[in-house]
Design a protein around this motif. Structure first.
Motif, PDB file in Angstrom:
ATOM      1  N   MET A 105     -25.318 -22.433  -1.215  1.00 56.60           N
ATOM      2  CA  MET A 105     -26.359 -23.312  -0.631  1.00 56.60           C
ATOM      3  C   MET A 105     -25.941 -23.796   0.749  1.00 56.60           C
ATOM      4  N   ALA A 106     -26.909 -24.218   1.464  1.00 55.04           N
ATOM      5  CA  ALA A 106     -26.678 -24.553   2.872  1.00 55.04           C
ATOM      6  C   ALA A 106     -25.691 -25.703   3.012  1.00 55.04           C
ATOM      7  N   ASP A 107     -24.460 -25.408   2.665  1.00 55.62           N
ATOM      8  CA  ASP A 107     -23.446 -26.449   2.718  1.00 55.62           C
ATOM      9  C   ASP A 107     -23.277 -26.982   4.132  1.00 55.62           C
ATOM     10  N   GLU A 108     -23.438 -26.066   5.072  1.00 57.26           N
ATOM     11  CA  GLU A 108     -23.202 -26.448   6.470  1.00 57.26           C
ATOM     12  C   GLU A 108     -24.246 -27.445   6.951  1.00 57.26           C
ATOM     13  N   LEU A 109     -25.452 -27.372   6.367  1.00 56.52           N
ATOM     14  CA  LEU A 109     -26.534 -28.174   6.913  1.00 56.52           C
ATOM     15  C   LEU A 109     -27.119 -29.082   5.837  1.00 56.52           C
ATOM     16  N   LYS A 110     -26.856 -30.358   5.952  1.00 52.52           N
ATOM     17  CA  LYS A 110     -27.407 -31.324   5.007  1.00 52.52           C
ATOM     18  C   LYS A 110     -28.871 -31.585   5.357  1.00 52.52           C
ATOM     19  N   PRO A 111     -29.651 -32.058   4.373  1.00 58.32           N
ATOM     20  CA  PRO A 111     -31.065 -32.321   4.656  1.00 58.32           C
ATOM     21  C   PRO A 111     -31.284 -33.183   5.902  1.00 58.32           C
ATOM     22  N   ASP A 112     -30.470 -34.227   6.054  1.00 62.72           N
ATOM     23  CA  ASP A 112     -30.654 -35.103   7.215  1.00 62.72           C
ATOM     24  C   ASP A 112     -30.420 -34.366   8.526  1.00 62.72           C
ATOM     25  N   GLU A 113     -29.412 -33.485   8.489  1.00 64.02           N
ATOM     26  CA  GLU A 113     -29.107 -32.729   9.713  1.00 64.02           C
ATOM     27  C   GLU A 113     -30.254 -31.770  10.030  1.00 64.02           C
ATOM     28  N   LEU A 114     -30.802 -31.182   8.966  1.00 64.61           N
ATOM     29  CA  LEU A 114     -31.915 -30.263   9.188  1.00 64.61           C
ATOM     30  C   LEU A 114     -33.098 -31.023   9.803  1.00 64.61           C
ATOM     31  N   LEU A 115     -33.345 -32.210   9.275  1.00 63.84           N
ATOM     32  CA  LEU A 115     -34.457 -33.013   9.800  1.00 63.84           C
ATOM     33  C   LEU A 115     -34.222 -33.399  11.255  1.00 63.84           C
ATOM     34  N   ASP A 116     -32.965 -33.717  11.559  1.00 62.03           N
ATOM     35  CA  ASP A 116     -32.660 -34.144  12.925  1.00 62.03           C
ATOM     36  C   ASP A 116     -32.912 -33.048  13.948  1.00 62.03           C
ATOM     37  N   LYS A 117     -32.795 -31.813  13.480  1.00 60.01           N
ATOM     38  CA  LYS A 117     -32.954 -30.697  14.418  1.00 60.01           C
ATOM     39  C   LYS A 117     -34.401 -30.442  14.820  1.00 60.01           C
ATOM     40  N   ILE A 118     -35.322 -30.978  14.003  1.00 60.47           N
ATOM     41  CA  ILE A 118     -36.723 -30.621  14.229  1.00 60.47           C
ATOM     42  C   ILE A 118     -37.293 -31.363  15.434  1.00 60.47           C
ATOM     43  N   ASP A 119     -37.804 -30.596  16.373  1.00 57.12           N
ATOM     44  CA  ASP A 119     -38.503 -31.190  17.506  1.00 57.12           C
ATOM     45  C   ASP A 119     -39.755 -30.369  17.737  1.00 57.12           C
ATOM     46  N   HIS A 120     -40.891 -31.006  17.569  1.00 53.96           N
ATOM     47  CA  HIS A 120     -42.153 -30.266  17.645  1.00 53.96           C
ATOM     48  C   HIS A 120     -42.691 -30.122  19.064  1.00 53.96           C
TER      49      HIS A 120
END
Lengths: 335, 553
Positions: free
Chosen positions: B1-16
């Motif tokens: 599983m995406a050990d490298e990327l926690k849910p919060d980190e994934l959310l932080d990356k999103i820029d629309h």
């Protein structure tokens, strides 16, 4: 400066200047008044037919409508006959709503992303693009229809009635036509969206800005002739009638502004078939909207369907026969 | 599983909000976590598809045939003539942007090339350059092409196609909002078909396709093993209900051939849905003498050929009619699956029909004619079960599901490529008391994809999957918090395979369940013993203590 909109803007300005200077400076009324308009009409009609014919000659191998509501299935389940039609009449209604009311665009939503502890994505109804698009297309249509007064003698009652409605708000003389104001406002809104909305700006090409600037140019010259420079309407009508009856003659006393207006209209007509503006024709042929969702009830024929190599049961059984027999599965051949 | 990327980190990356500038200036960066491994040579060979070889997307050299540009050019030309959809969709987009924020991959990654309009522009830019008169004229003016959005087909462009056509799940959500009905799924389907001309498939599609072709199902389960799996379920069900629900295989002269995705036979929690089917068929056999057979040859409902090319889809799908004909059944019943039903509903009869050897489907128990399936002669099990319930033919004990709070995920394909919306809801409301809809803009025709459809449910692209599934998971989270929803119900084998991971990532408290698992729990089999557990061997509501005692003994 962004080339994607600066170049089309400059381009449209040059087109205006070309016609204006060509007439005012070089007396080229015959070119901008006669040759280019005729040429534009030929290109428009020829190009339009060519494009639609091109689409029509591509096959429709599968019936793949996008369904946007409940299918027809069991008799006691209410079907959405319009968004998921299974009959030609349902498709007809769907297409009418799509073409005249932009039904799909009406659904538009806007995604929001709350940057707090909820991290909630939300989707709210976004009506502005629909309003802007509808205002733009309908005001343009009214303006076009109003111009029929220049092409027809006597002016048909319906055109005069349309003019009456369009000018129902009487402020000063000549009376204001709502359609012109709405058209300009709507085009400016669509343009602003393209420039200032980050996503739309990113996807926009020069060919998206060009028609907008061109229409602004056409509307602006038309409005100035009507309200400010007061072009000689009688001469213009005589001139247009001379074009329509194929006895073209250049009128006296009509200035460069009129020819610039006419030239930009000619460019728009000639440009239409080679551009995205062909969505006017394409929407009628879009297979995800103009087909009934009844593929399981009524077989659709693919004109280029061909036989393919498959892995037959026989080959399968030959491969697995022993294992199948051992597992007690029925087989066609015992050995 | 995406050990490298926690849910919060994934959310932080999103820029629309995309950066300024032109999308053509950014070249593709193939990033681990976002792409699937390349197709293995042997899988490509099974079906005799072109350019089978070992290759790696991360390497510069993709081992393409020398004339790859010519192959693609001709392929494009051919498809413009064969598909009106494709030609019109290349021509009429006005780039209004209505589709931009409708894509789950854009919402989850913020990558502007995941806006449906740009995904199409990747191909459209080459189309304009090579196939339109204006494009050809502009080529001669230096710099003009790019400003007009045209570009030649270079290796970079090809790589970009590959990367982004395998970041689309063909869910059609954008098509609902497009004023011209432009369907990105259609563009992706044809884009992938073009890539396959060069042998550029991903392994998660190519190997299931190869297995399905040779062995009969995606997972390559051989006939005896397929039978073993169902026998194993039969034992479990007997333990729970005291009834032997033993299924029939490859039986000639049965009334109905049943075909479901092999995922239901193989992977939890789909296996419980499969047990639900077994219980239903046993019930119908005992009560109404309905004779249903399974097939080991046509043991796959799903069709990853659909994600390869139209031809491959047809080659795999042909087994359904061929087997129905061989067995001499009256009609075919199809299990819970998404893209399987898009293929059956919108393609099968056209490709492999007419099914004139079958009868127009009638439910022999209720007398209902399935008018909507009278040509293809294949009925969705939700249509079938809803009909049975409506006519009072099933004896159901809803209370066995009373510890479950449900919400329902409409599969993209059954929602937007079929319109199967109310049938599953009717069943759910009859087998469970607690049903809550997710917000309006995330269900029915506006449903969000699981993020792993169209062959993208691999392990190596987990970041992409978690990002793409974000909008769906976000809506589940909403009803979980607001109504205490415990279970996400779905009618798709891919959903059942991928939602557990997605839920674990975003909403760990929510479990995944299929409709016919709920039916299997609620259905009272003739002569069954008092049930104390559900199909997962968890105590039924009110039976917790009895279960404890059982265990003590």
């Amino acid at each position: 400066m962004n080339q994607k909109y600066m170049l089309p803007l400059i381009g449209v300005f040059l087109l205006f200047l070309l016609a204006y200077a060509g007439v005012e400076g070089a007396n080229m009324q015959w070119a901008f008044g006669i040759i280019f308009p005729y040429l534009a009409v030929i290109l428009f009609i020829g190009g339009f037919i060519y494009r639609v014919y091109g689409w029509a000659s591509s096959a429709v191998p599968f019936r793949i409508p996008t369904t946007c509501g409940q299918q027809k299935s069991l008799p006691w389940i209410k079907q959405n006959c319009i968004d998921n039609p299974d009959t030609a009449s349902g498709v007809f209604v769907r297409m009418v709503l799509e073409i005249f009311l932009f039904r799909s665009l009406f659904r538009n939503t806007k995604a929001g992303f709350a940057r707090d502890e909820t991290n909630r994505l939300s989707f709210s109804w976004e009506i502005f693009l629909w309003v802007g698009a509808l205002a733009f297309h309908y005001s343009f249509l009214v303006v076009l229809l109003r111009h029929l007064r220049f092409f027809l003698t006597p002016v048909p009652a319906c055109v005069r009635f349309l003019e009456y409605l369009d000018g129902i708000i009487q402020i000063g003389l000549p009376g204001i036509f709502l359609s012109g104001i709405v058209l300009i406002a709507a085009v400016l809104f669509l343009l602003a969206r393209r420039i200032f909305d980050g996503k739309v700006s990113y996807i926009s090409l020069a060919s998206d800005y060009f028609p907008l600037f061109l229409i602004i140019g056409i509307a602006a010259t038309g409005i100035s002739m009507r309200y400010f420079t007061k072009v000689d309407i009688v001469s213009v009508k005589e001139f247009i009638m001379s074009l329509v009856t194929f006895h073209p003659s250049i009128p006296e006393g009509v200035g460069g502004l009129f020819y610039a207006h006419l030239f930009m209209v000619s460019v728009l007509f000639a440009y239409l078939p080679i551009s995205k503006l062909m969505h006017i024709g394409g929407i009628f042929l879009s297979p995800t909207r103009n087909m009934a969702n009844n593929t399981r009830a009524k077989r659709h024929i693919n004109p280029w369907n061909y036989n393919v190599k498959t892995h037959t049961y026989e080959e399968y059984e030959n491969h697995f026969r022993d294992k199948m027999i051992e597992a007690g599965l029925p087989v066609d051949k015992k050995e | 599983m995406a050990d490298e990327l926690k849910p919060d980190e994934l959310l932080d990356k999103i820029d629309h909000t995309p950066a300024r500038g032109s999308w053509m200036d950014t070249s593709v960066q193939i990033r681990p976590g976002m792409y699937c491994y390349a197709a293995k040579a042997e899988s490509v060979e099974t079906l005799g598809l072109p350019n089978a070889r070992a290759w790696n997307p991360l390497e510069d050299d993709w081992k393409l045939p020398e004339n790859w540009q010519e192959i693609l050019h001709n392929g494009l030309k051919e498809r413009l003539e064969k598909f009106r959809t494709f030609k019109i969709f290349m021509d009429i987009c006005v780039r209004c942007g209505a589709c931009a924020d409708k894509c789950h991959f854009f919402l989850g990654t913020g990558d502007p090339k995941n806006m449906p309009v740009l995904r199409a522009e990747l191909l459209r830019s080459v189309y304009r350059n090579d196939f339109t008169h204006a494009g050809k004229i502009l080529q001669s003016i230096s710099g003009a092409s790019k400003i007009a959005g045209n570009r030649p087909l270079t290796l970079d462009v090809l790589k970009e196609w590959w990367y982004y056509f395998f970041q689309c799940t063909e869910c059609r959500r954008c098509s609902v909002f497009c004023p011209y009905g432009i369907d990105t799924a259609e563009i992706t389907i044809i884009g992938r078909e073009l890539l396959n001309l060069l042998g550029l498939n991903i392994d998660w599609i190519a190997t299931p396709v190869s297995n399905c072709y040779q062995t009969g199902n995606h997972l390559g389960i051989q006939p005896h093993a397929f039978k073993d799996m169902l026998d194993f379920f039969t034992e479990d069900i007997e333990e729970i209900t005291g009834v032997n629900v033993e299924p029939q295989f490859n039986k000639k002269g049965a009334d109905i051939l049943f075909i479901t995705p092999s995922g239901d036979v193989f992977a939890d929690p789909g296996t419980y849905t499969c047990q639900g089917y077994l219980i239903l068929f046993k019930y119908l056999k005992d009560k109404y003498d309905l004779d249903v057979t399974w097939s080991t040859y046509a043991s796959e409902g799903g069709n990853f050929g659909f994600f390869t090319s139209h031809e491959t889809m047809k080659r795999l799908n042909a087994k359904m009619f061929a087997e129905a004909k061989r067995l001499g059944v009256k009609w075919i019943l199809g299990g819970e699956c998404g893209h399987m039903w898009r293929v059956i509903h919108q393609y099968m009869d056209t490709m492999n029909g007419p099914a004139d050897f079958l009868e127009e489907p009638v439910n022999p128990i209720t007398g209902t004619k399935f008018e909507n399936a009278k040509s293809t002669k294949m009925v969705h099990i939700c249509e079938f079960t809803a009909d049975l319930i409506k006519h009072g033919k099933l004896e159901l004990d809803k209370s066995r599901n009373s510890n479950i709070s449900l919400t329902y995920h409409d599969s993209c394909n059954t929602a937007r490529g079929m319109g199967l919306l109310e049938e599953p809801r009717y069943i759910m409301n009859n087998v469970c008391d607690n049903f809550f809809e997710m917000p309006e803009n995330t269900i029915k025709e506006q449903t969000f994809c699981c993020g792993s459809g169209a062959g993208l449910n691999a392990g190596e692209n987990i970041e992409l999957r978690m990002a793409g599934g974000l909008p769906r998971a976000n809506a589940v989270k909403y009803v979980h918090e607001k109504f205490g929803v415990t279970h996400l119900c779905c009618i798709c084998a891919i959903d059942r395979a991928v939602f557990p991971t997605l839920m674990e990532y975003w909403v760990p408290e929510v479990d995944v369940i299929g409709i016919h698992e709920l039916v299997g729990n609620a259905l009272i089999l003739p002569g069954e013993q008092k049930r104390t557990t559900d199909l997962r061997m968890e105590p039924l509501p009110g039976m917790e203590e009895e279960e404890m005692e059982d265990e003590d003994e």
